[in-house]
Scaffold this motif. Structure first.
Motif, PDB file in Angstrom:
ATOM      1  N   SER A  16     -12.820   1.443   2.428  1.00 41.93           N
ATOM      2  CA  SER A  16     -12.387   1.435   3.959  1.00 41.93           C
ATOM      3  C   SER A  16     -13.489   2.717   4.107  1.00 41.93           C
ATOM      4  O   SER A  16     -13.748   2.121   5.398  1.00 41.93           O
ATOM      5  CB  SER A  16     -11.467   2.426   3.618  1.00 41.93           C
ATOM      6  N   TRP A  73      -8.917   4.025  -4.574  1.00 40.93           N
ATOM      7  CA  TRP A  73     -10.137   2.780  -4.364  1.00 40.93           C
ATOM      8  C   TRP A  73      -9.844   2.367  -3.479  1.00 40.93           C
ATOM      9  O   TRP A  73     -11.062   1.869  -2.714  1.00 40.93           O
ATOM     10  CB  TRP A  73      -9.554   1.704  -5.018  1.00 40.93           C
ATOM     11  N   GLN A  74      -8.346   2.557  -2.152  1.00 41.71           N
ATOM     12  CA  GLN A  74      -9.031   1.441  -0.967  1.00 41.71           C
ATOM     13  C   GLN A  74      -9.360   2.800  -0.404  1.00 41.71           C
ATOM     14  O   GLN A  74     -10.074   2.194   1.072  1.00 41.71           O
ATOM     15  CB  GLN A  74      -6.996   1.659  -0.868  1.00 41.71           C
ATOM     16  N   GLN A  75      -9.824   4.530  -0.466  1.00 39.41           N
ATOM     17  CA  GLN A  75     -10.165   5.169   0.359  1.00 39.41           C
ATOM     18  C   GLN A  75     -11.862   4.616   0.412  1.00 39.41           C
ATOM     19  O   GLN A  75     -12.395   4.337   1.470  1.00 39.41           O
ATOM     20  CB  GLN A  75      -9.619   6.382   0.167  1.00 39.41           C
ATOM     21  N   THR A 120     -11.909  -3.622  -5.079  1.00 39.18           N
ATOM     22  CA  THR A 120     -11.403  -2.023  -6.072  1.00 39.18           C
ATOM     23  C   THR A 120     -10.341  -3.171  -7.121  1.00 39.18           C
ATOM     24  O   THR A 120     -10.012  -2.798  -7.796  1.00 39.18           O
ATOM     25  CB  THR A 120     -10.517  -2.820  -4.787  1.00 39.18           C
ATOM     26  N   MET A 132       0.945  -1.596   0.305  1.00 35.32           N
ATOM     27  CA  MET A 132       0.210  -0.110   0.250  1.00 35.32           C
ATOM     28  C   MET A 132       0.433   1.979  -0.196  1.00 35.32           C
ATOM     29  O   MET A 132       1.996   1.644   0.939  1.00 35.32           O
ATOM     30  CB  MET A 132      -0.839  -0.183   1.248  1.00 35.32           C
ATOM     31  N   LYS A 164      -4.983   3.394  -6.700  1.00 39.83           N
ATOM     32  CA  LYS A 164      -5.457   2.770  -5.974  1.00 39.83           C
ATOM     33  C   LYS A 164      -5.352   3.769  -4.285  1.00 39.83           C
ATOM     34  O   LYS A 164      -6.802   2.287  -3.881  1.00 39.83           O
ATOM     35  CB  LYS A 164      -3.350   2.384  -5.308  1.00 39.83           C
TER      36      LYS A 164
END
Ligand code: FMN
Length: 218
Positions: free
Chosen positions: A35, A30-32, A74, A1, A27
């Motif tokens: 989350s 999408w992770q945000q 994601t 990450m 990246k």
């Protein structure tokens, strides 16, 4: 990450800036999104990406409304939200299976704008899988005897008035299942914009029909 992603810290200045790569920004974005899925919708303040504005087409113009983000893939680039199968937006997506999903996170000073293709799931295993995860508090809204958007002689609460502030039992909530629908959004492109005094950062990520990423002038 990538190390610059803010997942829990309130410090926005460490979020992607011009020195980060396009791939890192995609990246992190999408992770945000992913989350916030476990965050409560009624948290105060609610995380910015917990809700989004969904814009759709109609025969004569455009329409838009707020919905809750329900699921994100994601890797495959899919986003899902829930709605009442009788809602106007469902008819709009049946006629024009395209939408723009708009997210804004005040803390991150970031806007994400997704161009998507929509697919309705109401009477299939995908809707069944989502329904299993819907709590009775949300299921209550699918018990409405009145079509969303229908004219009423007096204020109508969106569920059988006799329920009042009470929740239905899990058994009683099953009566809402025929009204429940999932809108699956296949992401074709993402437009990223981060506001910053040091300079805005804007980039476009195309996923379909072919992958391409590029910086854009804000
Ligand atoms: C914070 C917030 C969250 C909402 N979440 C949803 C949702 O997840 N699904 C939904 O169908 N409507 C949701 N709504 C209601 C919609 O914005 C809209 O009023 C309703 O779905 C009717 O829209 P339509 O007539 O365009 O179908 C939400 C509204 C707000 C203010």
């Amino acid at each position: 990450m990538p190390t610059f992603i803010r997942m829990t810290s309130p410090e926005p200045s460490v979020y992607p800036g011009p020195t980060h790569s396009l791939a890192d920004i995609a990246k992190a974005s999408w992770q945000q999104l992913a989350s916030v899925l476990d965050e409560r919708t009624d948290a105060s303040p609610a995380p910015g990406f917990k809700t989004m504005i969904v814009a759709s087409r109609t025969e004569t113009s455009a329409d838009a409304r707020t919905v809750v983000l329900r699921k994100v893939d994601t890797d495959r680039k899919y986003i899902w939200f829930h709605t009442d199968v009788r809602a106007a937006k469902v008819m709009q997506f049946e006629a024009f299976p395209a939408a723009t999903l708009l997210f804004w996170d005040e803390t991150l000073r970031t806007q994400l704008r997704f161009t998507v293709e929509t697919h309705l799931h109401s009477d299939d295993y995908i809707a069944d899988e989502h329904w299993k995860e819907v709590g009775v508090g949300s299921r209550k809204n699918y018990l409405s005897e009145q079509e969303p958007g229908s004219e009423q002689p007096a204020p109508y609460p969106g569920f059988p008035p006799a329920l009042g502030a009470n929740l239905p039992t899990p058994e009683a909530s099953e009566a809402g299942r025929p009204n429940f629908a999932v809108i699956e959004c296949r992401v074709l492109a993402m437009d990223y914009l981060r506001l910053s005094r040091e300079g805005q950062v804007r980039a476009k990520f195309q996923y379909e029909p072919e992958s391409k990423m590029t910086w854009l002038a804000p």
